[in-house]
Design a protein around this motif. Structure first.
Motif, short mmCIF file in Angstrom:
data_model
loop_
_atom_site.label_atom_id
_atom_site.label_comp_id
_atom_site.label_asym_id
_atom_site.label_seq_id
_atom_site.Cartn_x
_atom_site.Cartn_y
_atom_site.Cartn_z
N ASP A 199 0.81 -1.21 0.00
CA ASP A 199 0.00 0.00 0.00
C ASP A 199 0.85 1.26 0.00
O ASP A 199 0.37 2.34 0.37
N TYR A 200 2.11 1.12 -0.40
CA TYR A 200 2.98 2.29 -0.41
C TYR A 200 2.44 3.38 -1.32
O TYR A 200 2.04 3.12 -2.46
N ASP A 201 2.42 4.60 -0.80
CA ASP A 201 1.94 5.76 -1.55
C ASP A 201 2.99 6.87 -1.42
O ASP A 201 3.25 7.36 -0.31
N GLN A 202 3.59 7.23 -2.52
CA GLN A 202 4.64 8.25 -2.50
C GLN A 202 4.15 9.58 -1.95
O GLN A 202 4.93 10.36 -1.41
N LYS A 203 2.85 9.83 -2.05
CA LYS A 203 2.30 11.08 -1.53
C LYS A 203 2.45 11.19 -0.01
O LYS A 203 2.37 12.28 0.53
N GLU A 204 2.63 10.03 0.65
CA GLU A 204 2.79 10.02 2.11
C GLU A 204 4.25 10.13 2.54
O GLU A 204 4.55 10.09 3.74
N ASP A 205 5.16 10.30 1.58
CA ASP A 205 6.58 10.41 1.93
C ASP A 205 6.85 11.70 2.71
O ASP A 205 6.35 12.78 2.37
N VAL A 206 7.68 11.56 3.74
CA VAL A 206 8.15 12.72 4.49
C VAL A 206 9.44 13.24 3.88
O VAL A 206 9.68 14.44 3.82
N LEU A 207 10.28 12.31 3.42
CA LEU A 207 11.51 12.71 2.72
C LEU A 207 12.07 11.54 1.94
O LEU A 207 11.74 10.38 2.19
N ARG A 208 12.94 11.86 1.00
CA ARG A 208 13.72 10.88 0.24
C ARG A 208 15.16 11.36 0.22
O ARG A 208 15.42 12.54 -0.05
#
Length: 204
Positions: free
Chosen positions: A149-158
C-alpha cells in the motif's frame, strides 16, 4: 533334638533372607542416587552454530543521537545462499527493507536528515536499492504490509545515499543506530555484503 534343630535351621534361613533383602535395598539405593561427580559436573559446552533459521526474525534496534532516542522495528530475513541484490531484492523498486510488514522507525525528538527537519513520531522506512545509489524513504504510513500500500504522496523525505561494500558477509539483515560526535550519527542497514547509512543529526 529334632525341635531344637528345626528352630536353628529356621533362624538361619530368616537371617539369610534378611541379609539378602538388605543387600538388595543398598543396591537399589545406589542405582537411584547420582554420584557426587554427576551432580557437580558442568554442562558440556557447544561451539557456535550457523544461522539456519528459515523464517524472518522479529528484531529491534535502539540507540540515541544527541537527545533523540531512536527505535527501529523490523523483520530480519537471512541470505541463505540466495542472490540478494538484483535477485531476491530487485533493483529500482520500493523495498520494505525487511520482511512481512513495513519497517518502522520512531524518533522521540525531532531530527534533521539531509537538511530537512523531521518531527518526533513513527515512520515507515522504505528503500529503493540501486546498483550505484540507493534512495532511503521515510513515509507516514508505518502500519502496512510490505510495500503493498505504499503511496509516495505520504513520503516525508527521500534521501540518496551510496552503498558501501562489506568485507564480511552479514547473514541476517541488521539495522543499527551509530552515534557520532555530540548531535550527529547515522541509521545503518547491513545485509549480505552491503551497508548503507542515513546521516541523522539533532539540535542538541
Amino acid at each position: 533334638m529334632r525341635k531344637i534343630f528345626s528352630i536353628i535351621a529356621a533362624a538361619a534361613i530368616v537371617g539369610v533372607s534378611m541379609s539378602a533383602c538388605s543387600s538388595t535395598t543398598q543396591e537399589n539405593t545406589a542405582e537411584q542416587a547420582p554420584t557426587a561427580i554427576e551432580q557437580k559436573a558442568p554442562p558440556a559446552t557447544t561451539s557456535a552454530q550457523p544461522d539456519t533459521i528459515k523464517k524472518s526474525i522479529p528484531s529491534q534496534a535502539e540507540g540515541t543521537i544527541g537527545q533523540a532516542a531512536i527505535t527501529i522495528n523490523y523483520h530480519a530475513p537471512g541470505v541463505r545462499g540466495r542472490v540478494i541484490w538484483g535477485g531476491l531484492v530487485p533493483y529500482d523498486q520500493v523495498w520494505v527493507t525487511g520482511a512481512h510488514k513495513a519497517t518502522s522507525v520512531t524518533f522521540t525528538k525531532g531530527v534533521t536528515i539531509d537538511g530537512k527537519e523531521v518531527a518526533a513520531g513513527t515512520y515507515a522506512l522504505f528503500t529503493i536499492p540501486g546498483r550505484e545509489e540507493w534512495t532511503i524513504i521515510l513515509n507516514k504510513d508505518f502500519e502496512q504490509h510490505l510495500a503493498d500500500d505504499y503511496d509516495q504522496k505520504e513520503d516525508v523525505l527521500r534521501v540518496k545515499v551510496k552503498p558501501q561494500a562489506l568485507t564480511q558477509n552479514q547473514e541476517r539483515l541488521k539495522y543499527g543506530i551509530e552515534g557520532g560526535t555530540g548531535t550527529t550519527g547515522a541509521i545503518t542497514i547491513r545485509w549480505e555484503k552491503l551497508k548503507v547509512s542515513l546521516p541523522v543529526s539533532t539540535q542538541r
